[in-house]
Design a protein around this motif. Structure first.
Motif, mmCIF file in Angstrom:
data_model
loop_
_atom_site.group_PDB
_atom_site.id
_atom_site.type_symbol
_atom_site.label_atom_id
_atom_site.label_comp_id
_atom_site.label_asym_id
_atom_site.label_seq_id
_atom_site.Cartn_x
_atom_site.Cartn_y
_atom_site.Cartn_z
ATOM 1 N N ASN A 31 -6.553 71.048 -63.824
ATOM 2 C CA ASN A 31 -5.560 70.338 -63.012
ATOM 3 C C ASN A 31 -5.392 70.911 -61.617
ATOM 4 O OD1 ASN A 31 -4.314 72.709 -63.671
ATOM 5 N ND2 ASN A 31 -2.628 71.783 -64.825
ATOM 6 N N TYR A 32 -6.255 71.830 -61.248
ATOM 7 C CA TYR A 32 -6.168 72.441 -59.919
ATOM 8 C C TYR A 32 -7.575 72.621 -59.392
ATOM 9 C CZ TYR A 32 -5.330 75.991 -56.337
ATOM 10 O OH TYR A 32 -5.290 76.702 -55.165
ATOM 11 N N ARG A 51 -4.157 69.110 -56.451
ATOM 12 C CA ARG A 51 -3.702 69.149 -57.828
ATOM 13 C C ARG A 51 -3.941 67.795 -58.470
ATOM 14 N NH1 ARG A 51 2.123 72.016 -56.420
ATOM 15 N NH2 ARG A 51 1.235 73.500 -54.937
ATOM 16 N N ARG A 93 -9.657 74.685 -62.311
ATOM 17 C CA ARG A 93 -8.890 75.592 -63.173
ATOM 18 C C ARG A 93 -7.815 74.798 -63.899
ATOM 19 N NH1 ARG A 93 -5.394 79.827 -60.079
ATOM 20 N NH2 ARG A 93 -3.568 78.736 -60.840
ATOM 21 N N THR A 95 -4.194 75.257 -64.991
ATOM 22 C CA THR A 95 -3.056 76.157 -64.789
ATOM 23 C C THR A 95 -2.132 76.057 -65.990
ATOM 24 O OG1 THR A 95 -1.732 74.493 -63.664
ATOM 25 C CG2 THR A 95 -3.169 75.860 -62.310
ATOM 26 N N GLY A 96 -1.510 77.177 -66.308
ATOM 27 C CA GLY A 96 -0.547 77.182 -67.400
ATOM 28 C C GLY A 96 -1.174 77.307 -68.765
ATOM 29 N N GLY A 98 -3.018 79.899 -69.648
ATOM 30 C CA GLY A 98 -3.234 81.312 -69.961
ATOM 31 C C GLY A 98 -4.515 81.873 -69.382
ATOM 32 N N ASP A 100 -6.524 82.005 -66.195
ATOM 33 C CA ASP A 100 -6.341 81.657 -64.789
ATOM 34 C C ASP A 100 -7.572 81.821 -63.932
ATOM 35 O OD1 ASP A 100 -2.841 82.561 -64.369
ATOM 36 O OD2 ASP A 100 -3.828 80.654 -64.778
ATOM 37 N N GLY A 101 -8.683 82.162 -64.532
ATOM 38 C CA GLY A 101 -9.886 82.322 -63.744
ATOM 39 C C GLY A 101 -10.389 80.981 -63.239
ATOM 40 N N LEU A 102 -10.909 80.979 -62.024
ATOM 41 C CA LEU A 102 -11.504 79.780 -61.453
ATOM 42 C C LEU A 102 -12.928 79.617 -61.958
ATOM 43 C CD1 LEU A 102 -10.310 80.315 -57.775
ATOM 44 C CD2 LEU A 102 -9.516 78.505 -59.302
ATOM 45 N N PHE A 104 -16.334 78.027 -60.719
ATOM 46 C CA PHE A 104 -16.908 77.588 -59.456
ATOM 47 C C PHE A 104 -18.169 76.768 -59.638
ATOM 48 C CE2 PHE A 104 -14.636 79.751 -56.044
ATOM 49 C CZ PHE A 104 -13.969 80.761 -56.706
#
Lengths: 114, 115
Positions: A31-32, A51, A93, A95-96, A98, A100-102, A104
Protein backbone atom coordinates in the motif's frame (compact mmCIF):
# COMPACT_ATOMS: atom_id res chain seq x y z
CA UNK A 1 6.65 -12.33 -0.59
CA UNK A 2 6.48 -9.22 -2.70
CA UNK A 3 8.11 -9.06 -6.12
CA UNK A 4 8.62 -5.81 -8.05
CA UNK A 5 9.41 -5.74 -11.76
CA UNK A 6 10.76 -2.52 -13.31
CA UNK A 7 11.09 -1.52 -16.98
CA UNK A 8 13.00 -0.44 -18.89
CA UNK A 9 16.46 -1.12 -17.47
CA UNK A 10 17.89 1.75 -19.56
CA UNK A 11 16.06 4.73 -20.99
CA UNK A 12 17.62 7.40 -23.17
CA UNK A 13 15.61 10.53 -23.99
CA UNK A 14 16.33 13.90 -25.54
CA UNK A 15 16.55 16.83 -23.18
CA UNK A 16 13.13 18.41 -22.92
CA UNK A 17 11.24 15.22 -23.75
CA UNK A 18 9.28 13.13 -21.26
CA UNK A 19 10.40 9.89 -19.60
CA UNK A 20 8.20 7.13 -18.23
CA UNK A 21 9.34 4.26 -16.03
CA UNK A 22 6.96 1.43 -15.21
CA UNK A 23 6.76 -1.01 -12.31
CA UNK A 24 4.51 -3.90 -11.41
CA UNK A 25 4.10 -5.55 -8.03
CA UNK A 26 2.73 -8.90 -6.99
CA UNK A 27 1.38 -8.51 -3.45
CA UNK A 28 -2.05 -6.89 -3.34
CA UNK A 29 -1.42 -6.04 0.34
CA UNK A 30 1.27 -3.50 -0.64
CA UNK A 31 0.00 0.00 0.00
CA UNK A 32 3.00 2.30 -0.19
CA UNK A 33 5.07 2.95 -3.33
CA UNK A 34 8.11 5.23 -3.13
CA UNK A 35 10.48 6.19 -5.94
CA UNK A 36 14.17 6.75 -5.25
CA UNK A 37 16.73 8.53 -7.42
CA UNK A 38 20.39 7.63 -7.19
CA UNK A 39 22.85 9.92 -8.91
CA UNK A 40 26.30 8.61 -9.72
CA UNK A 41 28.33 8.18 -6.55
CA UNK A 42 25.55 9.39 -4.29
CA UNK A 43 22.99 7.83 -1.99
CA UNK A 44 19.44 6.89 -3.06
CA UNK A 45 17.04 9.73 -2.30
CA UNK A 46 13.26 9.70 -2.18
CA UNK A 47 11.79 11.87 -4.93
CA UNK A 48 8.09 11.02 -4.71
CA UNK A 49 5.82 8.44 -3.16
CA UNK A 50 2.20 7.37 -3.43
CA UNK A 51 -0.17 5.51 -1.15
CA UNK A 52 -2.74 3.02 -2.31
CA UNK A 53 -5.70 5.30 -1.56
CA UNK A 54 -4.49 7.76 -4.21
CA UNK A 55 -4.39 7.25 -7.97
CA UNK A 56 -1.99 10.01 -8.93
CA UNK A 57 0.40 12.44 -7.30
CA UNK A 58 2.36 15.26 -8.85
CA UNK A 59 5.30 17.37 -7.73
CA UNK A 60 6.47 19.92 -10.29
CA UNK A 61 7.94 17.97 -13.23
CA UNK A 62 7.49 14.52 -11.71
CA UNK A 63 4.32 12.53 -11.25
CA UNK A 64 3.43 9.02 -10.18
CA UNK A 65 0.34 7.05 -11.13
CA UNK A 66 -0.98 3.91 -9.46
CA UNK A 67 -3.37 1.31 -10.81
CA UNK A 68 -4.25 -1.00 -7.90
CA UNK A 69 -6.38 -3.32 -10.01
CA UNK A 70 -3.57 -4.00 -12.44
CA UNK A 71 -0.94 -3.76 -9.71
CA UNK A 72 1.27 -1.33 -11.55
CA UNK A 73 2.62 2.15 -10.97
CA UNK A 74 4.62 4.52 -13.12
CA UNK A 75 6.95 7.49 -12.78
CA UNK A 76 6.55 10.32 -15.27
CA UNK A 77 9.18 13.03 -15.72
CA UNK A 78 8.30 15.90 -18.03
CA UNK A 79 10.63 18.47 -19.63
CA UNK A 80 13.66 16.38 -18.76
CA UNK A 81 16.89 18.15 -17.86
CA UNK A 82 20.52 16.96 -17.67
CA UNK A 83 20.29 16.74 -13.87
CA UNK A 84 17.56 14.11 -14.24
CA UNK A 85 20.22 11.63 -15.41
CA UNK A 86 20.43 8.98 -12.70
CA UNK A 87 19.28 5.49 -11.73
CA UNK A 88 15.66 5.41 -10.60
CA UNK A 89 14.29 2.69 -8.32
CA UNK A 90 10.67 1.92 -7.65
CA UNK A 91 9.69 0.11 -4.46
CA UNK A 92 6.67 -1.34 -2.69
CA UNK A 93 5.81 -2.04 0.89
CA UNK A 94 2.90 -3.15 3.03
CA UNK A 95 2.69 -0.76 5.96
CA UNK A 96 1.33 -1.94 9.26
CA UNK A 97 2.05 -5.57 8.53
CA UNK A 98 5.12 -5.72 10.73
CA UNK A 99 7.56 -6.13 7.86
CA UNK A 100 8.73 -2.65 6.98
CA UNK A 101 11.44 -3.44 4.50
CA UNK A 102 11.04 -2.03 1.01
CA UNK A 103 10.97 -4.36 -1.99
CA UNK A 104 12.77 -2.67 -4.87
CA UNK A 105 12.78 -3.04 -8.61
CA UNK A 106 16.10 -3.52 -10.41
CA UNK A 107 16.40 0.12 -11.35
CA UNK A 108 16.24 2.18 -14.55
CA UNK A 109 19.27 4.05 -15.81
CA UNK A 110 17.85 7.27 -17.26
CA UNK A 111 20.13 9.07 -19.69
CA UNK A 112 19.24 12.59 -20.83
CA UNK A 113 20.79 13.35 -24.21
CA UNK A 114 21.68 17.03 -24.78
CA UNK B 1 21.37 17.83 10.41
CA UNK B 2 23.72 15.02 9.43
CA UNK B 3 22.28 12.27 7.30
CA UNK B 4 22.80 8.54 7.63
CA UNK B 5 26.51 7.76 7.61
CA UNK B 6 28.25 4.49 6.81
CA UNK B 7 31.80 3.29 7.31
CA UNK B 8 33.87 2.29 5.46
CA UNK B 9 32.91 3.59 2.04
CA UNK B 10 34.86 0.78 0.38
CA UNK B 11 36.24 -2.52 1.61
CA UNK B 12 38.25 -5.08 -0.31
CA UNK B 13 38.86 -8.39 1.44
CA UNK B 14 39.78 -11.92 0.54
CA UNK B 15 37.41 -14.84 0.64
CA UNK B 16 37.28 -16.29 4.13
CA UNK B 17 38.11 -13.03 5.90
CA UNK B 18 35.80 -11.08 8.18
CA UNK B 19 34.43 -7.61 7.55
CA UNK B 20 32.35 -5.36 9.78
CA UNK B 21 30.28 -2.54 8.33
CA UNK B 22 28.96 0.29 10.46
CA UNK B 23 25.90 2.48 10.12
CA UNK B 24 25.03 5.60 12.09
CA UNK B 25 21.37 6.53 11.57
CA UNK B 26 19.91 10.00 11.75
CA UNK B 27 19.69 11.04 15.39
CA UNK B 28 16.33 10.12 16.88
CA UNK B 29 15.44 7.56 14.23
CA UNK B 30 14.41 4.34 15.95
CA UNK B 31 13.97 2.36 12.72
CA UNK B 32 17.17 1.14 11.08
CA UNK B 33 17.32 -1.02 7.95
CA UNK B 34 20.07 -2.84 6.09
CA UNK B 35 19.86 -3.45 2.35
CA UNK B 36 22.24 -4.87 -0.24
CA UNK B 37 22.60 -4.36 -3.96
CA UNK B 38 24.50 -6.99 -5.90
CA UNK B 39 25.81 -5.79 -9.27
CA UNK B 40 23.00 -5.18 -11.74
CA UNK B 41 20.28 -6.45 -9.46
CA UNK B 42 17.70 -4.90 -7.20
CA UNK B 43 18.35 -3.34 -3.81
CA UNK B 44 17.39 -6.17 -1.49
CA UNK B 45 16.13 -5.87 2.09
CA UNK B 46 18.22 -7.66 4.72
CA UNK B 47 16.80 -6.70 8.10
CA UNK B 48 15.02 -4.11 10.20
CA UNK B 49 15.77 -2.92 13.73
CA UNK B 50 13.39 -1.05 15.97
CA UNK B 51 15.72 0.51 18.51
CA UNK B 52 17.92 -2.40 19.60
CA UNK B 53 15.47 -5.17 18.67
CA UNK B 54 15.40 -7.08 15.40
CA UNK B 55 11.90 -6.55 14.00
CA UNK B 56 12.38 -8.48 10.78
CA UNK B 57 15.47 -10.38 9.63
CA UNK B 58 13.77 -12.36 6.88
CA UNK B 59 16.15 -11.01 4.24
CA UNK B 60 19.40 -12.14 5.85
CA UNK B 61 20.96 -14.58 3.39
CA UNK B 62 22.55 -17.00 5.85
CA UNK B 63 24.20 -17.32 9.24
CA UNK B 64 27.45 -15.82 8.01
CA UNK B 65 25.76 -12.44 8.44
CA UNK B 66 25.31 -10.96 11.92
CA UNK B 67 23.73 -7.60 12.60
CA UNK B 68 23.71 -5.80 15.92
CA UNK B 69 22.42 -2.54 17.27
CA UNK B 70 23.52 -2.37 20.86
CA UNK B 71 21.97 0.54 22.73
CA UNK B 72 19.68 1.31 19.85
CA UNK B 73 22.01 3.81 18.20
CA UNK B 74 24.52 2.74 15.55
CA UNK B 75 24.43 -0.68 13.95
CA UNK B 76 27.06 -3.09 12.68
CA UNK B 77 26.78 -5.80 10.05
CA UNK B 78 29.44 -8.47 10.22
CA UNK B 79 30.15 -10.97 7.47
CA UNK B 80 32.16 -13.96 8.63
CA UNK B 81 33.58 -15.70 6.68
CA UNK B 82 33.08 -13.65 3.52
CA UNK B 83 32.33 -15.42 0.24
CA UNK B 84 32.64 -14.13 -3.35
CA UNK B 85 28.87 -13.75 -3.70
CA UNK B 86 28.80 -11.31 -0.78
CA UNK B 87 30.28 -8.61 -2.99
CA UNK B 88 27.98 -5.67 -3.52
CA UNK B 89 26.92 -2.35 -2.06
CA UNK B 90 25.47 -2.46 1.45
CA UNK B 91 23.07 0.33 2.27
CA UNK B 92 21.73 1.39 5.60
CA UNK B 93 18.57 3.44 5.99
CA UNK B 94 16.73 4.96 8.93
CA UNK B 95 13.30 6.39 9.61
CA UNK B 96 11.27 7.83 12.44
CA UNK B 97 8.83 5.81 14.49
CA UNK B 98 5.18 6.53 14.81
CA UNK B 99 3.98 6.81 11.22
CA UNK B 100 3.78 3.93 8.79
CA UNK B 101 4.63 5.99 5.73
CA UNK B 102 7.75 7.61 7.16
CA UNK B 103 10.47 8.14 4.58
CA UNK B 104 13.47 5.88 4.78
CA UNK B 105 16.65 7.95 4.49
CA UNK B 106 19.54 6.09 2.93
CA UNK B 107 23.23 6.24 3.66
CA UNK B 108 25.85 6.43 0.90
CA UNK B 109 26.54 2.70 1.10
CA UNK B 110 29.60 0.53 1.65
CA UNK B 111 31.00 -1.12 -1.45
CA UNK B 112 32.27 -4.56 -0.46
CA UNK B 113 34.51 -6.51 -2.81
CA UNK B 114 35.41 -10.08 -1.92
CA UNK B 115 38.33 -11.49 -3.92
Amino acid sequence: GENVEQHPSTLSVQEGDSAVIKCTYSDSASNYFPWYKQELGKRPQLIIDIRSNVGEKKDQRIAVTLNKTAKHFSLHITETQPEDSAVYFCAARETGGGADGLTFGKGTHLIIQP
Amino acid sequence: EAGVTQFPSHSVIEKGQTVTLRCDPISGHDNLYWYRRVMGKEIKFLLHFVKESKQDESGMPNNRFLAERTGGTYSTLKVQPAELEDSGVYFCASSQMGFSYNEQFFGPGTRLTVL
